[in-house]
Design an enzyme around this catalytic site. Sequence first.
Site, PDB file in Angstrom:
ATOM      1  N   TYR A 135      38.690  43.233  34.035  1.00 59.31           N
ATOM      2  CA  TYR A 135      38.103  42.930  35.563  1.00 59.31           C
ATOM      3  C   TYR A 135      36.681  43.840  35.399  1.00 59.31           C
ATOM      4  O   TYR A 135      36.798  45.129  35.540  1.00 59.31           O
ATOM      5  CB  TYR A 135      38.896  43.290  36.337  1.00 59.31           C
ATOM      6  CG  TYR A 135      38.491  42.954  37.825  1.00 59.31           C
ATOM      7  CD1 TYR A 135      37.524  42.422  38.253  1.00 59.31           C
ATOM      8  CD2 TYR A 135      39.397  43.253  38.990  1.00 59.31           C
ATOM      9  CE1 TYR A 135      37.034  42.277  39.406  1.00 59.31           C
ATOM     10  CE2 TYR A 135      39.392  42.968  40.340  1.00 59.31           C
ATOM     11  CZ  TYR A 135      38.033  42.520  40.504  1.00 59.31           C
ATOM     12  OH  TYR A 135      37.591  42.244  41.975  1.00 59.31           O
ATOM     13  N   LYS A 163      36.970  38.875  34.081  1.00 58.76           N
ATOM     14  CA  LYS A 163      36.525  38.558  35.580  1.00 58.76           C
ATOM     15  C   LYS A 163      35.233  39.360  35.614  1.00 58.76           C
ATOM     16  O   LYS A 163      35.299  40.538  36.064  1.00 58.76           O
ATOM     17  CB  LYS A 163      37.633  38.655  36.500  1.00 58.76           C
ATOM     18  CG  LYS A 163      37.094  38.388  38.056  1.00 58.76           C
ATOM     19  CD  LYS A 163      38.197  38.879  38.809  1.00 58.76           C
ATOM     20  CE  LYS A 163      37.925  38.308  40.229  1.00 58.76           C
ATOM     21  NZ  LYS A 163      37.003  39.413  40.959  1.00 58.76           N
ATOM     22  N   THR A 165      32.556  40.223  37.690  1.00 59.60           N
ATOM     23  CA  THR A 165      32.302  40.666  39.234  1.00 59.60           C
ATOM     24  C   THR A 165      30.840  41.396  39.358  1.00 59.60           C
ATOM     25  O   THR A 165      31.039  42.612  39.632  1.00 59.60           O
ATOM     26  CB  THR A 165      33.333  40.973  40.181  1.00 59.60           C
ATOM     27  OG1 THR A 165      34.355  40.100  40.222  1.00 59.60           O
ATOM     28  CG2 THR A 165      32.774  40.973  41.677  1.00 59.60           C
TER      29      THR A 165
END
Length: 294
Positions: A135, A163, A165
């Site tokens: 992440y 992921k 972000t």
Amino acid sequence: MKKLGGIYPALITPYTSNGAVNHEALREIVEWNIQKGVNGFYVNGSTGECHILTLDERKAVLETVVDQVKGRVNVIAHIGCVSTDQVIELGYHAKETGADAISAIPPFYYKFSADEIVAHYHAVVDAVQMPMIAYNMPAMSGVELTPALLKRLAANRWIAGVKHTSMNLFQLERMKKVRDDLVIFNGHDEVCLAGLAMGADGAIGTTYNFMAEKFLKLAACVRESRLEEAFREQESANTVIEALVQTGVFAGTKYLLWKLKGIECGECRKPFSPLSKESKYLLDQVAERELIKG
């Protein structure tokens, strides 16, 4: 490894009036989105207030989601904590519960070295032996998962993807070059179109809880090279997101789940503030224009 990718709501955690996790509301959110056609769910992430829940609550939330899904779509369990031992504990639980993959924010707060971060991830996946979606959320974790750092992580085949972000979409595109089979998810809802255009295999987002249909359509338009139509969906979604940023994204998402589907989600836990009357009015107006009439 099971095929990942596609559109995944980053699930909110609904609460009852007395502040407990509302498992029935959670089931409703999951089922509503399965019927819309989402490809999976990201459970106990930032949107789910994971660092405000106890470990037992996080386990119970995942159990409810997996039970409601019943294998129809993928479930990615976010197990991130500062402590490697706690991450492994949650990882074992995710595997036993039946999640398809795990995910974890890098260990934060103490400004760990790159060597410590790599060792942390490898210790987790070697113990749990499940696909791991790292992440990358540098704005919150203080750790930037660069392609160079990802290359070190991805030397372990249990590292299945990222992921991402971050607004650094150049970095997202470069991550695709690290290993052919890595799955890269775009993480910021407001640049979903751009992330997919830069090669993302899917997207995980907060606002997909209540408007997944916009992002499912957007992704289909990208696959079919209907970019003008895809842009219109992103533009409409961004009008909603702009209002959420002004009011509080997680609290606003819970409010819109109630407004659009009648699902009682409660307020976010403290220290988050409840929505003001003015914020609810703003969300009412934008929902009417972009989600109801739109």
